[in-house]
Design an enzyme around this catalytic site. Structure first.
Site, PDB file in Angstrom:
ATOM      1  N   ARG A  42       0.873  -1.170   0.000  1.00 37.38           N
ATOM      2  CA  ARG A  42       0.000   0.000   0.000  1.00 37.38           C
ATOM      3  C   ARG A  42       0.908   1.217   0.000  1.00 37.38           C
ATOM      4  O   ARG A  42       1.794   1.347   0.855  1.00 37.38           O
ATOM      5  CB  ARG A  42      -0.911  -0.026   1.227  1.00 37.38           C
ATOM      6  CG  ARG A  42      -1.930   1.115   1.296  1.00 37.38           C
ATOM      7  CD  ARG A  42      -1.461   2.219   2.208  1.00 37.38           C
ATOM      8  NE  ARG A  42      -2.493   3.213   2.507  1.00 37.38           N
ATOM      9  CZ  ARG A  42      -2.285   4.340   3.161  1.00 37.38           C
ATOM     10  NH1 ARG A  42      -1.075   4.637   3.620  1.00 37.38           N
ATOM     11  NH2 ARG A  42      -3.264   5.178   3.390  1.00 37.38           N
ATOM     12  N   ASP A  81       1.581   5.026   0.526  1.00 40.12           N
ATOM     13  CA  ASP A  81       1.019   6.143   1.272  1.00 40.12           C
ATOM     14  C   ASP A  81       1.026   7.423   0.451  1.00 40.12           C
ATOM     15  O   ASP A  81       2.046   7.789  -0.153  1.00 40.12           O
ATOM     16  CB  ASP A  81       1.838   6.345   2.555  1.00 40.12           C
ATOM     17  CG  ASP A  81       1.304   7.463   3.422  1.00 40.12           C
ATOM     18  OD1 ASP A  81       0.179   7.342   3.921  1.00 40.12           O
ATOM     19  OD2 ASP A  81       2.016   8.478   3.574  1.00 40.12           O
ATOM     20  N   GLU A  91      -2.856   5.169  -1.988  1.00 38.51           N
ATOM     21  CA  GLU A  91      -3.683   6.167  -1.306  1.00 38.51           C
ATOM     22  C   GLU A  91      -3.514   7.464  -2.082  1.00 38.51           C
ATOM     23  O   GLU A  91      -2.393   7.956  -2.235  1.00 38.51           O
ATOM     24  CB  GLU A  91      -3.251   6.374   0.139  1.00 38.51           C
ATOM     25  CG  GLU A  91      -4.103   7.435   0.836  1.00 38.51           C
ATOM     26  CD  GLU A  91      -3.466   8.010   2.086  1.00 38.51           C
ATOM     27  OE1 GLU A  91      -4.201   8.615   2.878  1.00 38.51           O
ATOM     28  OE2 GLU A  91      -2.231   7.883   2.256  1.00 38.51           O
ATOM     29  N   ASP A 121     -13.714   8.847  -1.195  1.00 41.84           N
ATOM     30  CA  ASP A 121     -15.035   9.421  -1.474  1.00 41.84           C
ATOM     31  C   ASP A 121     -16.141   8.499  -0.981  1.00 41.84           C
ATOM     32  O   ASP A 121     -17.152   8.962  -0.427  1.00 41.84           O
ATOM     33  CB  ASP A 121     -15.202   9.675  -2.973  1.00 41.84           C
ATOM     34  CG  ASP A 121     -14.586  11.005  -3.408  1.00 41.84           C
ATOM     35  OD1 ASP A 121     -13.790  11.569  -2.639  1.00 41.84           O
ATOM     36  OD2 ASP A 121     -14.907  11.471  -4.516  1.00 41.84           O
ATOM     37  N   PHE A 122     -15.981   7.199  -1.193  1.00 40.05           N
ATOM     38  CA  PHE A 122     -16.980   6.256  -0.679  1.00 40.05           C
ATOM     39  C   PHE A 122     -17.028   6.341   0.843  1.00 40.05           C
ATOM     40  O   PHE A 122     -18.114   6.379   1.445  1.00 40.05           O
ATOM     41  CB  PHE A 122     -16.645   4.832  -1.129  1.00 40.05           C
ATOM     42  CG  PHE A 122     -17.493   3.778  -0.467  1.00 40.05           C
ATOM     43  CD1 PHE A 122     -18.799   3.565  -0.883  1.00 40.05           C
ATOM     44  CD2 PHE A 122     -16.998   3.005   0.577  1.00 40.05           C
ATOM     45  CE1 PHE A 122     -19.589   2.598  -0.268  1.00 40.05           C
ATOM     46  CE2 PHE A 122     -17.776   2.042   1.190  1.00 40.05           C
ATOM     47  CZ  PHE A 122     -19.080   1.844   0.769  1.00 40.05           C
ATOM     48  N   HIS A 179     -16.243   8.892   2.787  1.00 46.18           N
ATOM     49  CA  HIS A 179     -16.816  10.161   3.253  1.00 46.18           C
ATOM     50  C   HIS A 179     -18.339  10.176   3.090  1.00 46.18           C
ATOM     51  O   HIS A 179     -19.064  10.674   3.962  1.00 46.18           O
ATOM     52  CB  HIS A 179     -16.204  11.323   2.476  1.00 46.18           C
ATOM     53  CG  HIS A 179     -14.722  11.464   2.660  1.00 46.18           C
ATOM     54  ND1 HIS A 179     -14.022  10.816   3.652  1.00 46.18           N
ATOM     55  CD2 HIS A 179     -13.798  12.199   1.961  1.00 46.18           C
ATOM     56  CE1 HIS A 179     -12.738  11.135   3.572  1.00 46.18           C
ATOM     57  NE2 HIS A 179     -12.576  11.972   2.560  1.00 46.18           N
ATOM     58  N   HIS A 229      -7.198   3.711   9.681  1.00 46.41           N
ATOM     59  CA  HIS A 229      -6.363   4.351  10.706  1.00 46.41           C
ATOM     60  C   HIS A 229      -6.438   5.868  10.584  1.00 46.41           C
ATOM     61  O   HIS A 229      -6.463   6.575  11.595  1.00 46.41           O
ATOM     62  CB  HIS A 229      -4.914   3.868  10.582  1.00 46.41           C
ATOM     63  CG  HIS A 229      -4.153   4.491   9.462  1.00 46.41           C
ATOM     64  ND1 HIS A 229      -4.158   3.989   8.176  1.00 46.41           N
ATOM     65  CD2 HIS A 229      -3.375   5.607   9.421  1.00 46.41           C
ATOM     66  CE1 HIS A 229      -3.412   4.749   7.405  1.00 46.41           C
ATOM     67  NE2 HIS A 229      -2.929   5.737   8.115  1.00 46.41           N
ATOM     68  N   ILE A 240      -9.957   7.381  11.744  1.00 44.45           N
ATOM     69  CA  ILE A 240     -10.173   7.299  13.194  1.00 44.45           C
ATOM     70  C   ILE A 240      -9.102   8.106  13.927  1.00 44.45           C
ATOM     71  O   ILE A 240      -9.384   9.006  14.709  1.00 44.45           O
ATOM     72  CB  ILE A 240     -10.149   5.833  13.679  1.00 44.45           C
ATOM     73  CG1 ILE A 240     -11.232   5.013  12.996  1.00 44.45           C
ATOM     74  CG2 ILE A 240     -10.313   5.774  15.198  1.00 44.45           C
ATOM     75  CD1 ILE A 240     -11.143   3.522  13.268  1.00 44.45           C
ATOM     76  N   GLY A 241      -7.836   7.778  13.646  1.00 46.45           N
ATOM     77  CA  GLY A 241      -6.740   8.350  14.415  1.00 46.45           C
ATOM     78  C   GLY A 241      -6.547   9.841  14.229  1.00 46.45           C
ATOM     79  O   GLY A 241      -5.975  10.508  15.107  1.00 46.45           O
ATOM     80  N   ASN A 242      -6.989  10.392  13.117  1.00 38.63           N
ATOM     81  CA  ASN A 242      -6.836  11.822  12.901  1.00 38.63           C
ATOM     82  C   ASN A 242      -7.991  12.639  13.478  1.00 38.63           C
ATOM     83  O   ASN A 242      -8.044  13.859  13.282  1.00 38.63           O
ATOM     84  CB  ASN A 242      -6.657  12.119  11.416  1.00 38.63           C
ATOM     85  CG  ASN A 242      -5.266  11.742  10.934  1.00 38.63           C
ATOM     86  OD1 ASN A 242      -4.300  11.842  11.683  1.00 38.63           O
ATOM     87  ND2 ASN A 242      -5.152  11.299   9.696  1.00 38.63           N
TER      88      ASN A 242
END
Length: 581
Positions: free
Chosen positions: A243, A245, A282, A308-309, A311, A379, A382-384
């Site tokens: 993945r 970043d 990403e 987008d999906f 959000h 992550h 949630i984490g932000n």
């Protein structure tokens, strides 16, 4: 043993430091900026390089940093590990991914401890584990996106041999392994690369400072450095994919971009190894060229996260409208319907958050749906947040079940975030372990300043450097056996098993997905072949016109099949999957 290093910044000499002894290095013939030396060394031997008599620095291509990124490197012999299992690979098509952070998946926070829990994931039914970054970084605990040794495995997680044990164990359970890698920046602490050569450039700038040098003088070797690292993870650790970043932050003005070069190299390695390999991007560009094959003029990555999906789904579930959610919150059910059928919400439309038009349409006829990853939580998402709160902190079990059905029966490759499957009540917060006191304070103050603008007081924002912040973020597995968590876990297992058993749910034809919705009544329904999926996000019963009958294949709540009028009466905050026969 041959030691070599690219150090064009060295003016007169480079010295190999090996277990306390000094060995002069020579300029490599025909390789500008490279230095080489031969010296006997065994596995685990500590070494480093001195440039022009300066301090001993770790090898930029170090495979092991036993004392952290500021300490000497250690020789790591790849062939010492004896793989226990053959592995023919597992491709992305038909996959269900599970994003996992080694440092909080267990309280021990190690690769070996996580490997002991892989049976749970095989039982859940996922196909691939997606590991957050493992590169070496200062301190013990962190998210991993401030790594500074792109070839080395973080020692507190267990180091490189522990990663091989983890991958071997995963393959024994039939699970593929994907690794999150960061090419757009390196961490600010413990980064020794600038001493060796032009790894960074001031030609471009990123949110993290100077950009990685992908197109300025010296960038040929920098690109080779990153390409070599990516291929090494796939080859030497038998990973199935990477993945990538924030590829939108890769500043690269070359005609042949780094991402195209990486895509071609990975496809070539897959051919050499005889097993599938893939790259997942990403990207916030909403540009379908990211995953369009190179032969068709695209970059050639194999899939991309579809924020987008996420959000659209998030605003439909929560009603939140701050920040980038604002564009989706005007009509969340319509936004969700669009992302289920067209890929991107922003496909050349105006974005109020950006103050401009954004994105490009997806060719839904010729683009397989599995090239997009769909998810309700990650992550980042949630984490932000200020408190690192999951959806389970505010949503009912019924709405969590609706989120699950939209992800796991939708057209995209599903991805879950660890603990989501049982509605974990533990937060996942932003935590760091910076060893530099000034950097630690800057991160702490910056985090509080960021959320102060949104109305949070400094006392409310968790201190990233406090060990308790990481401890709060570790999963509590005892929840799995208690309600309502146990029921939600059973629901995830049922949906994943259904996705695996019913070809309609992995059909890559995005153009075949048909959606109906009612913005005010807050229901949405879509067809996948002979299956129909309906969700009711409202607090009242919804009458959903399906236009026909069918049996209930799966349902959250007491759902009765539609009668002759084809009307499905869905209880509040519930969902159902219906089959025509």
């Amino acid at each position: 043993m041959l030691f070599e290093v690219w150090a064009p910044n060295a003016e007169e000499r480079v010295t190999l430091w090996l277990e306390g002894a000094e060995h002069p290095m020579e300029r490599a013939q025909g390789r500008d900026g490279w230095w080489v030396a031969e010296a006997p060394a065994e596995d685990g031997a500590r070494y480093g390089f001195r440039l022009d008599g300066g301090p001993v620095r770790p090898d930029p291509r170090s495979r092991r940093q036993p004392d952290g990124p500021d300490g000497p490197s250690a020789v790591f012999e790849q062939d010492r590990y004896r793989w226990r299992r053959d592995w023919s690979g597992r491709g992305l098509e038909g996959a269900v991914l599970y994003e996992l952070h080694i440092g909080t998946y267990t309280t021990e926070g190690t690769l070996d401890a996580a490997a002991d829990r892989l049976g749970e994931l095989a039982e859940l039914g996922v196909t691939h584990v997606e590991l957050m970054p493992l590169c070496s970084f200062p301190g013990v605990h962190g998210w991993g996106y401030d790594g500074v040794s792109p070839w080395a495995v973080h020692e507190p997680y267990g180091g490189p041999e522990a990663l091989k044990r983890f991958v071997d164990a995963a393959h024994g359970h039939g699970l593929g392994v994907v690794l999150d890698v960061v090419h757009n920046h390196l961490g600010p602490s413990g980064n020794h690369l600038p001493a060796f050569g032009p790894y960074f450039t001031d030609t471009h700038h990123t949110p993290w400072g100077s950009a990685v040098n992908l197109d300025a003088p010296g960038s040929d070797e920098v690109r080779a450095y990153l390409l070599g690292s990516a291929l090494a993870w796939l080859r030497d650790y038998r990973l199935d994919g990477l993945r990538l970043d924030a590829v939108h932050a890769l500043a690269d003005d070359r005609a042949l971009t780094f991402l195209e070069e990486l895509s071609a190299a990975v496809d070539g390695l897959a051919g050499d190894l005889g097993r599938p390999l893939f790259l997942i991007a990403e990207s916030d560009r909403c540009d379908p060229r990211t995953t369009t094959p190179r032969a068709q003029g695209g970059i050639g990555l194999h899939a991309q996260w579809n924020d987008d999906f996420h959000h659209a789904l998030h605003t439909a579930l929560t009603g939140e409208s701050q920040g980038y959610y604002a564009d989706f919150a005007r009509a969340p059910m319509a936004a969700l319907a669009k992302t289920l059928t067209r890929g991107f919400f922003h496909d050349g439309t105006y974005s109020a958050f950006r103050g401009r038009t954004h994105g490009r349409p997806v060719d839904v006829v010729n683009t397989p749906a599995h090239r997009f990853l769909g998810y309700a939580q990650t992550h980042d998402q949630i984490g932000n947040r200020a408190l690192g709160d999951r959806l389970s902190a505010t949503l009912s079990p019924g709405l969590l079940a609706c989120a699950a059905v939209l992800v796991l029966t939708g057209p995209y490759t599903p991805m879950l975030f660890m603990g989501e499957e049982w509605g974990a009540s533990t937060p996942w917060q932003y935590f760091t372990d910076h060893t530099d006191p000034e950097l630690a304070e800057a991160v702490r103050a910056g985090r509080r300043r960021e959320f102060a603008a949104h109305g949070w007081s400094a006392e409310q924002v968790p201190d990233p450097q406090d060990p308790a912040t990481r401890e709060r973020s570790c999963l509590d597995r005892s929840e799995r056996e208690r309600e309502p968590h146990a029921r939600l876990l059973a629901w995830y297992r049922e949906l994943i098993a259904m996705r695996r058993a019913l070809p309609d749910l992995s059909d890559p034809d995005l153009a075949a997905v048909k959606v109906a919705f009612d913005e005010q009544a807050r229901w949405l329904a879509y067809r996948r072949g002979d299956l129909r999926v309906a969700v009711n996000l409202a607090k009242e019963t919804a009458a959903v016109p399906l236009g026909g009958g069918g049996r209930i294949a799966a349902a959250w709540g007491d759902v009765v099949p539609p009668e002759g009028d084809g009307m499905l009466h869905l209880p509040p905050q519930s969902c159902a999957v219906l089959a025509d026969s």
